[in-house]
Design a protein around this motif. Structure first.
Motif, PDB file in Angstrom:
ATOM      1  N   SER A  69       0.851  -1.194   0.000  1.00  0.00           N
ATOM      2  CA  SER A  69       0.000   0.000   0.000  1.00  0.00           C
ATOM      3  C   SER A  69       0.885   1.241   0.000  1.00  0.00           C
ATOM      4  N   ASN A  70       0.322   2.338  -0.487  1.00  0.00           N
ATOM      5  CA  ASN A  70       1.113   3.562  -0.561  1.00  0.00           C
ATOM      6  C   ASN A  70       1.416   4.123   0.829  1.00  0.00           C
ATOM      7  N   ASP A  71       0.428   4.027   1.716  1.00  0.00           N
ATOM      8  CA  ASP A  71       0.651   4.503   3.097  1.00  0.00           C
ATOM      9  C   ASP A  71       1.823   3.778   3.735  1.00  0.00           C
ATOM     10  N   GLY A  72       1.801   2.462   3.605  1.00  0.00           N
ATOM     11  CA  GLY A  72       2.869   1.652   4.187  1.00  0.00           C
ATOM     12  C   GLY A  72       4.212   1.994   3.574  1.00  0.00           C
ATOM     13  N   TYR A  73       4.195   2.159   2.262  1.00  0.00           N
ATOM     14  CA  TYR A  73       5.435   2.507   1.552  1.00  0.00           C
ATOM     15  C   TYR A  73       5.964   3.847   2.051  1.00  0.00           C
ATOM     16  N   GLN A  74       5.067   4.829   2.136  1.00  0.00           N
ATOM     17  CA  GLN A  74       5.498   6.162   2.587  1.00  0.00           C
ATOM     18  C   GLN A  74       6.043   6.112   4.017  1.00  0.00           C
ATOM     19  N   MET A  75       5.422   5.295   4.829  1.00  0.00           N
ATOM     20  CA  MET A  75       5.829   5.214   6.236  1.00  0.00           C
ATOM     21  C   MET A  75       7.227   4.619   6.385  1.00  0.00           C
ATOM     22  N   HIS A  76       7.555   3.678   5.505  1.00  0.00           N
ATOM     23  CA  HIS A  76       8.800   2.923   5.730  1.00  0.00           C
ATOM     24  C   HIS A  76       9.914   3.196   4.724  1.00  0.00           C
ATOM     25  N   ARG A  77       9.620   3.915   3.637  1.00  0.00           N
ATOM     26  CA  ARG A  77      10.631   4.025   2.579  1.00  0.00           C
ATOM     27  C   ARG A  77      11.907   4.711   3.067  1.00  0.00           C
ATOM     28  N   LYS A  78      11.744   5.648   3.994  1.00  0.00           N
ATOM     29  CA  LYS A  78      12.933   6.382   4.455  1.00  0.00           C
ATOM     30  C   LYS A  78      13.825   5.552   5.379  1.00  0.00           C
ATOM     31  N   THR A  79      13.306   4.450   5.867  1.00  0.00           N
ATOM     32  CA  THR A  79      14.134   3.614   6.753  1.00  0.00           C
ATOM     33  C   THR A  79      15.024   2.667   5.943  1.00  0.00           C
ATOM     34  N   MET A  80      14.852   2.679   4.617  1.00  0.00           N
ATOM     35  CA  MET A  80      15.636   1.736   3.822  1.00  0.00           C
ATOM     36  C   MET A  80      17.077   2.211   3.681  1.00  0.00           C
ATOM     37  N   PRO A  81      18.036   1.318   3.948  1.00  0.00           N
ATOM     38  CA  PRO A  81      19.438   1.711   3.822  1.00  0.00           C
ATOM     39  C   PRO A  81      19.829   1.936   2.354  1.00  0.00           C
ATOM     40  N   ASP A  82      21.017   2.461   2.159  1.00  0.00           N
ATOM     41  CA  ASP A  82      21.482   2.792   0.807  1.00  0.00           C
ATOM     42  C   ASP A  82      21.405   1.614  -0.151  1.00  0.00           C
ATOM     43  N   GLU A  83      21.798   0.455   0.367  1.00  0.00           N
ATOM     44  CA  GLU A  83      21.780  -0.730  -0.477  1.00  0.00           C
ATOM     45  C   GLU A  83      20.643  -1.640  -0.031  1.00  0.00           C
ATOM     46  N   SER A  84      19.559  -1.651  -0.814  1.00  0.00           N
ATOM     47  CA  SER A  84      18.416  -2.463  -0.398  1.00  0.00           C
ATOM     48  C   SER A  84      17.490  -2.706  -1.581  1.00  0.00           C
ATOM     49  N   ILE A  85      16.461  -3.474  -1.329  1.00  0.00           N
ATOM     50  CA  ILE A  85      15.514  -3.839  -2.387  1.00  0.00           C
ATOM     51  C   ILE A  85      14.108  -3.401  -1.972  1.00  0.00           C
ATOM     52  N   ILE A  86      13.399  -2.765  -2.870  1.00  0.00           N
ATOM     53  CA  ILE A  86      12.000  -2.428  -2.593  1.00  0.00           C
ATOM     54  C   ILE A  86      11.120  -3.160  -3.602  1.00  0.00           C
ATOM     55  N   VAL A  87      10.222  -3.952  -3.079  1.00  0.00           N
ATOM     56  CA  VAL A  87       9.298  -4.733  -3.885  1.00  0.00           C
ATOM     57  C   VAL A  87       7.921  -4.116  -3.661  1.00  0.00           C
ATOM     58  N   TYR A  88       7.247  -3.648  -4.741  1.00  0.00           N
ATOM     59  CA  TYR A  88       6.008  -2.904  -4.484  1.00  0.00           C
ATOM     60  C   TYR A  88       4.877  -3.277  -5.434  1.00  0.00           C
ATOM     61  N   GLU A  89       3.669  -3.011  -4.996  1.00  0.00           N
ATOM     62  CA  GLU A  89       2.484  -3.223  -5.813  1.00  0.00           C
ATOM     63  C   GLU A  89       2.373  -2.005  -6.717  1.00  0.00           C
ATOM     64  N   LYS A  90       2.574  -2.258  -7.988  1.00  0.00           N
ATOM     65  CA  LYS A  90       2.737  -1.197  -8.976  1.00  0.00           C
ATOM     66  C   LYS A  90       1.553  -0.219  -9.057  1.00  0.00           C
ATOM     67  N   GLU A  91       0.338  -0.756  -8.895  1.00  0.00           N
ATOM     68  CA  GLU A  91      -0.833   0.099  -9.096  1.00  0.00           C
ATOM     69  C   GLU A  91      -1.343   0.717  -7.793  1.00  0.00           C
ATOM     70  N   LEU A  92      -0.740   0.328  -6.681  1.00  0.00           N
ATOM     71  CA  LEU A  92      -1.161   0.895  -5.394  1.00  0.00           C
ATOM     72  C   LEU A  92      -0.108   1.840  -4.814  1.00  0.00           C
ATOM     73  N   VAL A  93       1.131   1.617  -5.203  1.00  0.00           N
ATOM     74  CA  VAL A  93       2.219   2.401  -4.618  1.00  0.00           C
ATOM     75  C   VAL A  93       2.761   3.383  -5.655  1.00  0.00           C
ATOM     76  N   LYS A  94       2.867   4.644  -5.243  1.00  0.00           N
ATOM     77  CA  LYS A  94       3.458   5.640  -6.143  1.00  0.00           C
ATOM     78  C   LYS A  94       4.922   5.772  -5.745  1.00  0.00           C
ATOM     79  N   LEU A  95       5.770   5.204  -6.590  1.00  0.00           N
ATOM     80  CA  LEU A  95       7.189   5.130  -6.255  1.00  0.00           C
ATOM     81  C   LEU A  95       7.856   6.506  -6.280  1.00  0.00           C
ATOM     82  N   GLU A  96       8.637   6.794  -5.246  1.00  0.00           N
ATOM     83  CA  GLU A  96       9.401   8.044  -5.184  1.00  0.00           C
ATOM     84  C   GLU A  96      10.823   7.751  -5.648  1.00  0.00           C
ATOM     85  N   LYS A  97      11.625   8.805  -5.703  1.00  0.00           N
ATOM     86  CA  LYS A  97      13.028   8.606  -6.107  1.00  0.00           C
ATOM     87  C   LYS A  97      13.825   7.949  -4.978  1.00  0.00           C
TER      88      LYS A  97
END
Lengths: 385, 187
Positions: B76-104
Motif C-alpha cells: 500500500s502507498n501509506d505503508g510505503y510512505q511510512m517505511h521508505r525512508k528507513t531503507m538503507p542505501d543498499e536495499s531492495i523495494i518490492v512494491y504493488e505497482k498500481e497501489l504504490v506511487k514510487l518516489e526517487k
C-alpha cells in the motif's frame, strides 16, 4: 506421569508465543480455560477455544476478569487443571481472586502477556512493568511463583513447567511473558508426549469423613480432596484451620498464613531456575528475565570483545527471587546490572540482596519496545570503568 | 548469508502478516535457518497501516526487531510512505505497482514493481494478492529457495485453497524472474 499423546502436537511448528503458551498448557493436561479477551493475550484464548473441543476441554468466555479468575479456581477444585490469560488491566481485576487462590492453595496457571502500563497504556506494545504486581498485587502476605519465557519455544516449555509447579506446590503460578514474546513467531519444537513429564495432583488417601482440605500437620504440601466421591468439605478465603472452617484469631492467622508462605520458602532451591553463564570469574554480572535476557546478548558479546569479564544470569523464575545467589555473587563482583522493561522493579530486590557489597545498576526502559542493545552495552562499559 | 531483515507493509486485511509468516516459516521450517516474525499494528482490526517484520538468520535471532531492512515489500502507498525512508542505501523495494506511487531512491536501491492486485483478480480471487507479492518477492529478492517458500505457502493457507495459492505464488515468481532478467540485460 507422561503427557497424553492426544494433547500433544508433536512436531516442528511456526508459532507465536501466545499459541505456544496455549499448546504448552494443553500438553500439560489443562482442560479448563476461563478468560476475558484482552490485547496482547487474546491469541492464547483463541487457540485454546479452537483446540479444546477436539480434546474434551471446557472453554468459557466470562463476563470479566474477576469472574475468569474465580472460574479457574472453581474448576481446579472440581478436579481440572485450569488456566486463564490476561494483560495489565485484566491482571489488576484478577488480583483479589488471585489472592483467594493463594489462600485456598489452589493449583492453576495464569499467563500475563505484559503490555505498557499503567492503566490501558500501550495495548499492542510490550512492557515488563507488572513484575511487582505479580509479587505483591493481591493483599496480604504471601509467596508467589512467577516464570518468564524469552521465546515461543520457552513459552511452550514454561507453560508445562508452570502447571507442574502449581500441582507440586498446590498454588497458583504466574507466567509473566510480554507482548514481544507473545506476538513473536518462531520455530517451536513440540516433543513426543512420552518425553513430557507431568506432575499430577496429589489427592488424599483418607476416606470421606476423615480427610480434611488443608491437612498441614501431616503433610509438607497438603493433599486435595476430590469432588463427586462423597467428600463433603468447606473452603473459605477467611483464615481457616485444617478443616477449612474460619478461625478468626491471631494464632490461627499465624499458623495459616505462615505455613502457606513457608511451603514456597522451604522449597526455593527446587523452584528457583537460573541459567548462568560465565559467572565464575566475572567482574560484572548482568541479570534479566524474559525478552530482556535475550536482547542483552549482543551487548554482552560486544563487551566481551572489549575484554570485559561479563557474566550473566537469566532468571527463568523471577519469583521467588534468587536471594541466596545474589548475596553470594555480590561479594565477588564489581557490579550487578539489572536489565528490565520498566523503571526499576526486580532491580530493587537485586539491590537489597547485594546489600552494598558491589555496585548495582539498572538499565531501565518505560516499555513500548525492547531495549536497544547499545544502551545495555554502554551500561556495561560504564560499570567496568 | 548471515542475516536478512525483511519488512512487509500494507493495510490490515491484505494479508501482510500471513505474508511475513510464510517467509519466516519457509526459513525456519523448510530451510534450516532461524526466523523471527514480529508485527506492528494499531488497535484497529482492519484498514489501518500495518507491517510485519521478519529477521532470517543462520544463528539464533537475539534482537527480534528489524533495524535496517534489506528488503521492503510494500502493498500500500501509506505503508510505503511510512517505511521508505528507513531503507538503507543498499536495499531492495518490492512494491504493488498500481497501489504504490514510487518516489526517487538512491542509485543502489533496487526497485521491482508488480501489478499484483490485477494478477490476483485474473486468477479469480483478489485475496491472493499477498501470495502473488510473496512469489514476486521470492524471485527478485532471492533470500530463500523457491521450494522452501512454496512448501510454506502450501502448509499455511486454508485447506482447499492450496492450488489457487500456489498458482498465485508461481505467477508472482515467474513475473519476478522475467523482470529480473530484463533488468540484468539492461545492466
Amino acid at each position: 506421569m507422561k503427557a497424553k499423546s492426544e494433547n500433544v502436537l508433536t512436531g516442528a511448528h511456526y508459532l507465536d508465543g501466545n499459541h505456544a503458551s496455549a499448546e504448552g498448557a494443553i500438553a500439560a493436561g489443562c482442560k479448563f480455560f476461563a478468560g476475558y479477551p484482552i490485547t496482547p493475550s487474546t491469541e492464547i484464548a483463541e487457540r485454546v477455544a479452537r483446540r479444546f473441543p477436539l480434546i474434551g476441554g471446557v472453554f468459557i468466555q466470562m463476563e470479566d476478569e474477576l469472574a475468569s479468575m474465580a472460574a479457574i479456581l472453581g474448576a481446579a477444585w472440581g478436579g481440572r487443571k485450569s488456566m486463564s490469560c490476561t494483560s495489565g488491566p485484566g491482571f489488576s481485576l484478577m488480583m483479589e481472586n488471585f489472592g483467594l487462590g493463594i489462600m485456598l492453595e489452589t493449583p492453576c496457571v495464569l499467563v500475563n502477556v505484559q503490555r505498557g502500563g499503567p492503566s490501558t497504556g500501550l495495548p499492542t506494545l510490550p512492557g515488563q512493568a507488572d513484575m511487582m504486581q505479580a509479587r505483591w498485587g493481591s493483599h496480604g502476605d504471601y509467596e508467589i511463583i512467577a516464570l518468564a519465557p524469552d521465546s515461543p519455544q520457552e513459552s511452550f516449555e514454561l507453560a508445562i513447567h508452570a502447571f507442574n509447579l502449581s500441582e507440586k506446590y498446590r498454588t497458583p503460578v504466574l507466567v509473566m511473558t510480554d507482548e514481544c514474546v507473545g506476538h513473536m513467531t518462531e520455530k517451536v519444537v513440540i516433543p513426543p508426549a512420552e518425553e513430557i513429564d507431568l506432575v499430577e495432583r496429589l489427592y488424599t488417601e483418607k476416606p470421606p469423613g476423615e480427610a480434611q482440605p488443608f491437612e498441614w500437620s501431616n503433610y509438607d504440601i497438603p493433599p486435595m480432596l476430590p469432588v463427586g466421591k462423597g467428600y463433603k468439605f468447606h473452603i473459605t478465603g477467611l483464615t481457616h484451620d485444617e478443616r477449612g472452617y474460619p478461625i478468626i484469631n491471631a494464632e490461627a492467622q499465624d499458623e495459616n498464613v505462615r505455613r502457606v508462605s513457608d511451603k514456597i520458602k522451604r522449597h526455593t532451591d527446587d523452584i528457583i531456575w537460573l541459567e548462568e553463564k560465565d559467572t565464575d570469574d566475572a567482574e560484572i554480572i548482568m541479570m534479566a528475565y524474559g525478552i530482556s535476557s535475550r536482547v542483552m546478548q549482543p551487548a554482552i558479546a560486544r563487551a566481551k570483545q572489549d575484554g570485559i569479564k561479563v557474566g550473566q544470569i537469566k532468571m527463568v523464575t523471577v519469583w521467588p527471587f534468587p536471594e541466596k545467589r545474589v548475596r553470594e555473587l555480590a561479594g565477588k563482583v564489581k557490579a550487578l546490572i539489572m536489565v528490565e522493561m520498566n523503571l526499576g522493579q526486580v532491580y530493587y530486590e537485586m539491590e537489597r540482596c547485594a546489600a552494598g557489597k558491589c555496585q548495582t545498576l539498572l538499565v531501565d526502559h518505560a516499555g513500548g519496545t525492547v531495549h536497544n542493545p547499545e544502551v545495555i552495552y554502554n551500561a556495561i562499559k560504564e560499570a567496568a570503568k | 548469508m548471515a542475516t536478512a531483515e525483511i519488512r512487509i507493509t500494507g493495510f490490515g486485511g491484505q494479508g501482510v502478516v500471513l505474508c511475513g509468516y510464510i517467509i519466516g516459516k519457509a526459513a525456519s521450517i523448510f530451510n534450516e535457518q532461524h526466523a523471527t516474525l514480529t508485527q506492528s499494528f494499531g488497535p484497529e482490526a482492519r484498514g489501518s497501516a500495518c507491517s510485519a517484520q521478519v529477521v532470517v538468520s543462520d544463528s539464533r535471532v537475539l534482537y527480534p526487531y528489524v533495524t535496517s531492512p534489506q528488503v521492503l515489500v510494500a502493498m500500500s502507498n501509506d505503508g510505503y510512505q511510512m517505511h521508505r525512508k528507513t531503507m538503507p542505501d543498499e536495499s531492495i523495494i518490492v512494491y504493488e505497482k498500481e497501489l504504490v506511487k514510487l518516489e526517487k531512491h538512491g542509485p543502489r536501491v533496487k526497485t521491482f514493481g508488480i501489478p499484483a492486485t490485477r494478477i490476483a483478480e485474473e486468477l479469480g480471487r483478489k485475496i491472493v494478492l499477498n501470495i502473488v507479492m510473496l512469489g514476486f518477492f521470492g524471485a527478485v529478492a532471492d533470500v530463500l529457495p523457491r521450494e522452501a517458500l512454496r512448501k510454506a505457502v502450501e502448509s499455511s493457507v486454508p485447506s482447499g485453497t492450496e492450488e489457487l495459492n500456489l498458482k498465485a505464488f508461481d505467477r508472482g515468481y515467474e513475473y519476478g524472474l522475467e523482470l529480473k532478467e530484463k533488468a540484468e540485460l539492461r545492466a
